[in-house]
Design a protein around this motif. Structure first.
Motif, PDB file in Angstrom:
ATOM      1  N   SER A   1      -4.568   7.094   1.067  1.00  0.00           N
ATOM      2  CA  SER A   1      -4.707   6.366   2.342  1.00  0.00           C
ATOM      3  C   SER A   1      -6.150   5.933   2.553  1.00  0.00           C
ATOM      4  O   SER A   1      -6.417   4.792   2.939  1.00  0.00           O
ATOM      5  CB  SER A   1      -4.308   7.240   3.531  1.00  0.00           C
TER       6      SER A   1
ATOM      7  N   ASP B   1      -0.344   4.279  -4.794  1.00  0.00           N
ATOM      8  CA  ASP B   1      -1.740   4.319  -5.251  1.00  0.00           C
ATOM      9  C   ASP B   1      -2.250   2.986  -5.768  1.00  0.00           C
ATOM     10  O   ASP B   1      -3.201   2.932  -6.536  1.00  0.00           O
ATOM     11  CB  ASP B   1      -1.927   5.418  -6.310  1.00  0.00           C
ATOM     12  N   GLU B   2      -1.598   1.895  -5.359  1.00  0.00           N
ATOM     13  CA  GLU B   2      -2.115   0.567  -5.675  1.00  0.00           C
ATOM     14  C   GLU B   2      -2.282  -0.208  -4.375  1.00  0.00           C
ATOM     15  O   GLU B   2      -1.352  -0.240  -3.560  1.00  0.00           O
ATOM     16  CB  GLU B   2      -1.137  -0.208  -6.572  1.00  0.00           C
ATOM     17  N   THR B   3      -3.459  -0.816  -4.196  1.00  0.00           N
ATOM     18  CA  THR B   3      -3.625  -1.719  -3.057  1.00  0.00           C
ATOM     19  C   THR B   3      -3.410  -3.123  -3.605  1.00  0.00           C
ATOM     20  O   THR B   3      -4.194  -3.583  -4.442  1.00  0.00           O
ATOM     21  CB  THR B   3      -5.054  -1.624  -2.453  1.00  0.00           C
TER      22      THR B   3
ATOM     23  N   ASP C   1      -8.499   5.368   0.426  1.00  0.00           N
ATOM     24  CA  ASP C   1      -8.931   4.286  -0.460  1.00  0.00           C
ATOM     25  C   ASP C   1      -8.294   2.952  -0.055  1.00  0.00           C
ATOM     26  O   ASP C   1      -8.948   1.909  -0.128  1.00  0.00           O
ATOM     27  CB  ASP C   1      -8.602   4.623  -1.919  1.00  0.00           C
ATOM     28  N   HIS C   2      -7.024   2.983   0.389  1.00  0.00           N
ATOM     29  CA  HIS C   2      -6.409   1.734   0.876  1.00  0.00           C
ATOM     30  C   HIS C   2      -7.244   1.151   2.017  1.00  0.00           C
ATOM     31  O   HIS C   2      -7.486  -0.055   2.073  1.00  0.00           O
ATOM     32  CB  HIS C   2      -4.985   1.986   1.386  1.00  0.00           C
TER      33      HIS C   2
ATOM     34  N   GLY D   1      -1.305  -0.445   5.259  1.00  0.00           N
ATOM     35  CA  GLY D   1      -0.838  -1.822   5.052  1.00  0.00           C
ATOM     36  C   GLY D   1      -0.165  -2.369   6.297  1.00  0.00           C
ATOM     37  O   GLY D   1      -0.392  -3.521   6.690  1.00  0.00           O
TER      38      GLY D   1
ATOM     39  N   ARG E   1     -10.264  -0.584   0.698  1.00  0.00           N
ATOM     40  CA  ARG E   1     -10.059  -1.757  -0.175  1.00  0.00           C
ATOM     41  C   ARG E   1      -9.392  -2.950   0.494  1.00  0.00           C
ATOM     42  O   ARG E   1      -9.585  -4.083   0.064  1.00  0.00           O
ATOM     43  CB  ARG E   1      -9.167  -1.369  -1.371  1.00  0.00           C
ATOM     44  N   ILE E   2      -8.543  -2.689   1.481  1.00  0.00           N
ATOM     45  CA  ILE E   2      -7.592  -3.722   1.889  1.00  0.00           C
ATOM     46  C   ILE E   2      -8.246  -5.001   2.436  1.00  0.00           C
ATOM     47  O   ILE E   2      -7.902  -6.107   2.008  1.00  0.00           O
ATOM     48  CB  ILE E   2      -6.520  -3.143   2.863  1.00  0.00           C
TER      49      ILE E   2
ATOM     50  N   GLN F   1      -5.731   2.898  -7.984  1.00  0.00           N
ATOM     51  CA  GLN F   1      -6.494   4.125  -7.679  1.00  0.00           C
ATOM     52  C   GLN F   1      -6.378   5.175  -8.777  1.00  0.00           C
ATOM     53  O   GLN F   1      -6.793   6.321  -8.563  1.00  0.00           O
ATOM     54  CB  GLN F   1      -5.969   4.736  -6.375  1.00  0.00           C
TER      55      GLN F   1
ATOM     56  N   THR G   1       0.834  -1.211   0.000  1.00  0.00           N
ATOM     57  CA  THR G   1       0.000   0.000   0.000  1.00  0.00           C
ATOM     58  C   THR G   1       0.871   1.265   0.000  1.00  0.00           C
ATOM     59  O   THR G   1       0.480   2.272   0.578  1.00  0.00           O
ATOM     60  CB  THR G   1      -0.918   0.069   1.259  1.00  0.00           C
TER      61      THR G   1
ATOM     62  N   ALA H   1      -0.263   6.075   3.585  1.00  0.00           N
ATOM     63  CA  ALA H   1      -0.597   4.897   2.786  1.00  0.00           C
ATOM     64  C   ALA H   1       0.112   3.657   3.351  1.00  0.00           C
ATOM     65  O   ALA H   1      -0.494   2.589   3.513  1.00  0.00           O
ATOM     66  CB  ALA H   1      -0.203   5.136   1.330  1.00  0.00           C
TER      67      ALA H   1
END
Ligand code: KG4
Ligand code: ZN
Length: 340
Positions: free
Chosen positions: A48, A11-13, A50-51, A91, A54-55, A32, A8, A87
């Protein structure tokens, strides 16, 4: 050993499960890009949030897709740095709390080690030692890699990362964010020789690079070409890409010669660039180099490279509980101590 990988940092989870015995790798990824597109770059707070959204569902999906349950996880690898601190914290918190609940160890992983070791997936096709170029949106660095866990930083950009320069120039030319890929598509239609751009730091006998001057040269050039027709746009894309590829290829050539090596790893999002790969293939043929890239789906940010790197390098393995994130963790430096 079944390792859950969590990425994380930007911008990718990314979530993945890697089984070290069977080498089976399963991953799920949420990008994202659409969220940040209208700002023309990554907005850390939005990333952050959005993570966080989604996570947990992604972890569930990854387990379901692999017909695994939480109880079968032996360790949890997560990106502890470098990256955006908020971010990274998402994670790190979920990895540490899940591991605490499951009573499994955690493996904090350096994001750049993830990129680099992804070139060894699945069959360790390149032997140590090798020269590595990590070329992404946040980093452009050369490492001498002696073995897993033994990385020496031997050169880097003084300013913009190569991917960042690609994206900024693409934006300047009116391409939607992140424009690097589209810029390279348009470059195919253009004449790389119509405009001549500088090759910064090409006279220096070291592995330092600089891309901001090249970007500024593009700004001036674009202003002289207004109003711009499509052919000119394509020629500008081609000229810029040619300059970037020249700089990277020449520094690689220099690095391999200084360190008397023939083996090379190129990793990170920009390693997807077709023109760069073509130019390197020609050099490899002429100079007898061996080049390894990560599989395409592991080149840009993802959880699989974190699960894989965590499996290969367990030096940072620890029990869950106290943790930190390291937004500026330099690959090759020890994991900073967590106080408090
Ligand atoms: O490794 P990565 O996914 O994220 C970071 O850790 O930064 O790299 C993303 C970067 C972006 O700047 C993106 O525009 C660039 O890689 N990139 C490319 C290409 N595809 C992605 N740059 C040049 N040519 C491409 N085909
Ligand atoms: Zn990355």
């Amino acid at each position: 050993m079944l390792v859950l990988g969590i990425e994380t940092s930007c911008d990718e989870t990314g979530v993945a499960l890697y089984n070290g015995e069977t080498q089976h790798l399963a991953q799920v990824l949420h990008t994202q890009t659409a969220l940040h597109a209208r700002y023309g770059g990554v907005v850390p707070e939005i990333a952050s949030r959005d993570h966080i959204r989604r996570i947990a569902p992604l972890i569930k999906t990854c387990l379901n897709n692999s017909h695994q349950s939480l109880s079968s996880i032996d360790a949890i690898a997560y990106t502890a740095g470098p990256g955006l601190s908020g971010a990274l914290l998402v994670g790190a918190s979920i990895a540490e709390s899940l591991a605490f609940a499951l009573n499994t160890p955690v493996i904090p992983v350096n994001h750049l080690e993830g990129h680099l070791l992804a070139a060894l997936y699945p069959s360790h096709a390149i032997a140590f030692p090798f020269l590595a170029l990590l070329v992404s949106g946040g980093h452009t660095q050369f490492f001498k890699v002696k073995a897993i866990g033994e990385y020496q930083l031997i050169g880097e950009t003084l300013d913009d990362a190569a991917g960042e320069a690609f994206d900024k120039v693409a934006k300047l030319l009116g391409l939607p964010y992140p424009g690097a890929k589209q810029l390279s598509v348009l470059a195919k239609l253009g004449d790389p020789n119509r405009f001549r751009l500088p090759r910064p730091l090409s006279q220096r006998h070291d592995l330092m690079m600089s891309f901001s001057g090249l970007k500024t040269a593009m700004v001036h050039l674009v202003h002289t070409q207004q109003p711009m027709d499509e052919t000119t746009k394509h020629d500008l894309c081609a000229a810029f890409q040619a300059a970037m590829v020249d700089v990277l290829v020449n520094k690689i050539r220099l690095g391999l010669s200084i360190y008397r090596m023939k083996r090379l790893v190129v990793a990170g999002g920009v390693s997807l660039n077709e023109q760069l790969r073509k130019a390197l293939a020609v050099q490899a043929e002429n100079n007898n180099w061996q080049i390894a890239y990560p599989p395409t789906e592991l080149c840009a940010d993802n959880g699989a490279m974190i699960a894989f790197a965590g499996t290969l390098n367990q030096r940072h393995l620890k029990s869950a509980g106290r943790f930190g994130v390291y937004p500026r963790w330099v690959l090759g430096q020890p994991l900073p101590t967590v106080h408090g």
